[in-house]
Write a protein that holds these residues in place. Sequence first.
Motif, PDB file in Angstrom:
ATOM      1  N   PRO A 145       0.816  -1.227   0.000  1.00 55.43           N
ATOM      2  CA  PRO A 145       0.000   0.000   0.000  1.00 55.43           C
ATOM      3  C   PRO A 145       0.846   1.271   0.000  1.00 55.43           C
ATOM      4  O   PRO A 145       1.979   1.270   0.499  1.00 55.43           O
ATOM      5  CB  PRO A 145      -0.797  -0.107   1.304  1.00 55.43           C
ATOM      6  N   LYS A 146       0.270   2.320  -0.563  1.00 55.80           N
ATOM      7  CA  LYS A 146       0.952   3.615  -0.578  1.00 55.80           C
ATOM      8  C   LYS A 146       1.055   4.160   0.841  1.00 55.80           C
ATOM      9  O   LYS A 146       0.101   4.071   1.621  1.00 55.80           O
ATOM     10  CB  LYS A 146       0.165   4.594  -1.452  1.00 55.80           C
ATOM     11  N   VAL A 147       2.202   4.725   1.164  1.00 57.40           N
ATOM     12  CA  VAL A 147       2.404   5.341   2.479  1.00 57.40           C
ATOM     13  C   VAL A 147       2.251   6.856   2.332  1.00 57.40           C
ATOM     14  O   VAL A 147       2.978   7.485   1.549  1.00 57.40           O
ATOM     15  CB  VAL A 147       3.795   5.005   3.056  1.00 57.40           C
ATOM     16  N   SER A 148       1.293   7.411   3.021  1.00 54.54           N
ATOM     17  CA  SER A 148       1.121   8.873   3.034  1.00 54.54           C
ATOM     18  C   SER A 148       1.955   9.431   4.187  1.00 54.54           C
ATOM     19  O   SER A 148       1.772   9.037   5.343  1.00 54.54           O
ATOM     20  CB  SER A 148      -0.350   9.234   3.235  1.00 54.54           C
ATOM     21  N   VAL A 149       2.877  10.332   3.847  1.00 55.71           N
ATOM     22  CA  VAL A 149       3.812  10.869   4.846  1.00 55.71           C
ATOM     23  C   VAL A 149       3.456  12.322   5.157  1.00 55.71           C
ATOM     24  O   VAL A 149       3.213  13.122   4.252  1.00 55.71           O
ATOM     25  CB  VAL A 149       5.263  10.772   4.336  1.00 55.71           C
ATOM     26  N   PHE A 150       3.418  12.649   6.450  1.00 53.33           N
ATOM     27  CA  PHE A 150       3.158  14.013   6.901  1.00 53.33           C
ATOM     28  C   PHE A 150       4.385  14.446   7.712  1.00 53.33           C
ATOM     29  O   PHE A 150       4.418  14.314   8.938  1.00 53.33           O
ATOM     30  CB  PHE A 150       1.885  14.063   7.737  1.00 53.33           C
ATOM     31  N   LYS A 151       5.397  14.951   6.980  1.00 53.63           N
ATOM     32  CA  LYS A 151       6.693  15.225   7.609  1.00 53.63           C
ATOM     33  C   LYS A 151       6.600  16.280   8.707  1.00 53.63           C
ATOM     34  O   LYS A 151       7.311  16.203   9.709  1.00 53.63           O
ATOM     35  CB  LYS A 151       7.699  15.666   6.539  1.00 53.63           C
ATOM     36  N   ASN A 152       5.724  17.267   8.507  1.00 51.22           N
ATOM     37  CA  ASN A 152       5.602  18.327   9.524  1.00 51.22           C
ATOM     38  C   ASN A 152       5.187  17.764  10.878  1.00 51.22           C
ATOM     39  O   ASN A 152       5.492  18.320  11.926  1.00 51.22           O
ATOM     40  CB  ASN A 152       4.588  19.384   9.075  1.00 51.22           C
ATOM     41  N   PHE A 153       4.414  16.670  10.838  1.00 53.38           N
ATOM     42  CA  PHE A 153       3.922  16.070  12.077  1.00 53.38           C
ATOM     43  C   PHE A 153       4.705  14.812  12.458  1.00 53.38           C
ATOM     44  O   PHE A 153       4.462  14.219  13.515  1.00 53.38           O
ATOM     45  CB  PHE A 153       2.429  15.713  11.937  1.00 53.38           C
ATOM     46  N   GLY A 154       5.614  14.400  11.578  1.00 52.84           N
ATOM     47  CA  GLY A 154       6.396  13.206  11.863  1.00 52.84           C
ATOM     48  C   GLY A 154       5.569  11.943  11.860  1.00 52.84           C
ATOM     49  O   GLY A 154       5.871  10.974  12.567  1.00 52.84           O
ATOM     50  N   THR A 155       4.501  11.940  11.038  1.00 51.14           N
ATOM     51  CA  THR A 155       3.600  10.778  11.010  1.00 51.14           C
ATOM     52  C   THR A 155       3.499  10.226   9.599  1.00 51.14           C
ATOM     53  O   THR A 155       3.822  10.902   8.613  1.00 51.14           O
ATOM     54  CB  THR A 155       2.182  11.163  11.496  1.00 51.14           C
ATOM     55  N   ALA A 156       3.035   8.978   9.509  1.00 51.87           N
ATOM     56  CA  ALA A 156       2.781   8.331   8.223  1.00 51.87           C
ATOM     57  C   ALA A 156       1.557   7.447   8.366  1.00 51.87           C
ATOM     58  O   ALA A 156       1.222   6.999   9.470  1.00 51.87           O
ATOM     59  CB  ALA A 156       3.978   7.513   7.784  1.00 51.87           C
ATOM     60  N   MET A 157       0.875   7.210   7.242  1.00 50.41           N
ATOM     61  CA  MET A 157      -0.356   6.433   7.293  1.00 50.41           C
ATOM     62  C   MET A 157      -0.446   5.531   6.076  1.00 50.41           C
ATOM     63  O   MET A 157      -0.023   5.907   4.980  1.00 50.41           O
ATOM     64  CB  MET A 157      -1.557   7.391   7.346  1.00 50.41           C
ATOM     65  N   LEU A 158      -0.985   4.332   6.278  1.00 47.75           N
ATOM     66  CA  LEU A 158      -1.267   3.437   5.159  1.00 47.75           C
ATOM     67  C   LEU A 158      -2.566   2.691   5.423  1.00 47.75           C
ATOM     68  O   LEU A 158      -3.042   2.629   6.565  1.00 47.75           O
ATOM     69  CB  LEU A 158      -0.100   2.462   4.930  1.00 47.75           C
ATOM     70  N   ARG A 159      -3.137   2.159   4.335  1.00 47.69           N
ATOM     71  CA  ARG A 159      -4.366   1.372   4.447  1.00 47.69           C
ATOM     72  C   ARG A 159      -4.077  -0.067   4.062  1.00 47.69           C
ATOM     73  O   ARG A 159      -3.396  -0.327   3.074  1.00 47.69           O
ATOM     74  CB  ARG A 159      -5.459   1.934   3.529  1.00 47.69           C
ATOM     75  N   SER A 160      -4.631  -0.972   4.848  1.00 50.02           N
ATOM     76  CA  SER A 160      -4.531  -2.389   4.546  1.00 50.02           C
ATOM     77  C   SER A 160      -5.937  -2.963   4.571  1.00 50.02           C
ATOM     78  O   SER A 160      -6.519  -3.164   5.644  1.00 50.02           O
ATOM     79  CB  SER A 160      -3.643  -3.098   5.576  1.00 50.02           C
ATOM     80  N   GLY A 161      -6.521  -3.137   3.385  1.00 49.01           N
ATOM     81  CA  GLY A 161      -7.940  -3.502   3.320  1.00 49.01           C
ATOM     82  C   GLY A 161      -8.768  -2.362   3.874  1.00 49.01           C
ATOM     83  O   GLY A 161      -8.584  -1.204   3.492  1.00 49.01           O
ATOM     84  N   ASP A 162      -9.656  -2.664   4.825  1.00 56.20           N
ATOM     85  CA  ASP A 162     -10.445  -1.588   5.420  1.00 56.20           C
ATOM     86  C   ASP A 162      -9.866  -1.135   6.756  1.00 56.20           C
ATOM     87  O   ASP A 162     -10.525  -0.460   7.537  1.00 56.20           O
ATOM     88  CB  ASP A 162     -11.920  -2.011   5.588  1.00 56.20           C
ATOM     89  N   TRP A 163      -8.594  -1.503   7.015  1.00 54.19           N
ATOM     90  CA  TRP A 163      -7.889  -1.041   8.214  1.00 54.19           C
ATOM     91  C   TRP A 163      -7.023   0.168   7.844  1.00 54.19           C
ATOM     92  O   TRP A 163      -6.392   0.185   6.797  1.00 54.19           O
ATOM     93  CB  TRP A 163      -7.006  -2.146   8.785  1.00 54.19           C
ATOM     94  N   GLU A 164      -7.025   1.169   8.718  1.00 56.03           N
ATOM     95  CA  GLU A 164      -6.173   2.346   8.526  1.00 56.03           C
ATOM     96  C   GLU A 164      -5.168   2.389   9.671  1.00 56.03           C
ATOM     97  O   GLU A 164      -5.560   2.353  10.845  1.00 56.03           O
ATOM     98  CB  GLU A 164      -7.032   3.616   8.519  1.00 56.03           C
ATOM     99  N   VAL A 165      -3.884   2.427   9.327  1.00 49.43           N
ATOM    100  CA  VAL A 165      -2.840   2.382  10.354  1.00 49.43           C
ATOM    101  C   VAL A 165      -2.005   3.659  10.268  1.00 49.43           C
ATOM    102  O   VAL A 165      -1.485   4.004   9.208  1.00 49.43           O
ATOM    103  CB  VAL A 165      -1.917   1.156  10.170  1.00 49.43           C
ATOM    104  N   GLU A 166      -1.899   4.360  11.411  1.00 47.29           N
ATOM    105  CA  GLU A 166      -1.085   5.579  11.475  1.00 47.29           C
ATOM    106  C   GLU A 166       0.128   5.303  12.353  1.00 47.29           C
ATOM    107  O   GLU A 166       0.014   4.689  13.418  1.00 47.29           O
ATOM    108  CB  GLU A 166      -1.892   6.746  12.036  1.00 47.29           C
TER     109      GLU A 166
END
Length: 475
Positions: free
Chosen positions: A68-89
């Motif tokens: 899955p694509k990793v969405s990166v939010f560098k200003n907040f030092g966080t990243a997020m991805l989706r695995s099926g209908d699960w969202e993991v930050e």
Amino acid sequence: MDTIKLPEHPIFDTVAAAAEEVGVDAYVIGGFVRDLALKRSSKDIDVVCVGDGIELAERVSKRLPHKPKVSVFKNFGTAMLRSGDWEVEFVGARKESYREHSRKPEVETGTLEDDLKRRDFTINALGISLNKDSYGQLIDRFDGLKDMKRKIIRTPLEPGITFSDDPLRMMRAIRFASQLNFDIAPETFDAIIDNKDRIKIVSQERITDELNKIVLSPKPSYGFKLLFASGLLQLIFPKMAELQGVETIKGNSHKDNFYHTLQVLDNVAEVSDDLWLRWSAILHDIAKPDTKRYHEKAGWTFHGHEERGARMVPKLFKDLKLPLNEHMKFVQKLVRLHLRPIALVKDTVTDSAIRRLLFEAGDDIDALMKLCRADITSKNDNKVKRYLQNFDKVEKRLVEVEESDKLRNFQPVITGEVIMETFDLKPSKTVGELKEALTEAILEGTVKNEFGEAFAFLLSKGEEMGLRQVNSPNN
């Protein structure tokens, strides 16, 4: 409730393996763990690692079959991805410090302990280890499980500091209490009272987001009572707070419109989870303080509060940063019409009155009737039962007239264009008057909404106004 078991899902083993590969400790933290303990469904996972959360997210993505694509939010030092209908930050453990006039913290790398301390409430400061030597072990530094058993909202650290640092947490405390039917610990609630003025530094959008979650609670009156008792409601929604209170003159008192409104809101909540129908309940009597009058013979009156209230809706929505779109118009319509079905209950129900209500309410007639039923509040159960039985009769007549006349969202068969073509008119007040006269005739039942009969009425009305037919339009 001494342990919390992770669901059987490969995402947790994947994160655990990736964390070991990167060489960091990782934990599931916060709301997901809370909801597991409360047996509430949730698929939003927050993973905290003592290290680089973005690197961990990218390593997890590589290990998942669908990459899955990793969405990166560098200003907040966080990243997020989706695995099926699960969202993991993913986020690295951090500690925060605040300046007096801002709710934006200064953030630096921290330990797991630091990260748990910055959480808003003990029930959100729970974690579950994903590390090889302690996989599945519960982390509960602030007795969050004990507070869950006691149904208590409490801050991990001194509540005055917690709320002064981030005043939105005061709204969140009340929102969680309302959603979960928990109490707020006395020292925590006292701190909300002491820090209530700090809410002024929070954006209206963030406040309204929490307010909407309170509105959508199973029993929203509880949240609003807490908002009022804390003094927050008077700051964030003063017009609603003004409904509170009873005035007595010569032994005559009116009901407390604040608590009546909350009862109506709860009644609506029992039959609908529609946010905007619930807002209609909140605002249906909002103009009563402005229209309240005392008369020697009539006692207390609130004449025209429905029309005044409808006119207030756009500004209230604007001030609260609620959407100025069809949702606002829906609420405005229901506020304007909320007394109409009650008037039909009291009077002899004529077809004309039913037609007008169907015409004005359109597709929102069902929502309007839910609001009107909810508006029947009385300590006299027989009185409530009698009114509701009368509403049954009104609804039956609504169905009958709708089936025969098809007046929901009705438009006269003669359009403005037909009127202009017939009399060779340009858009004008005269065209509007002719169209209104035709609409009235159809609603009164003197003319059927069929072209031949309606056109004959139009020619007759035009003749009365000194107009001459120029064209014979095609119907």
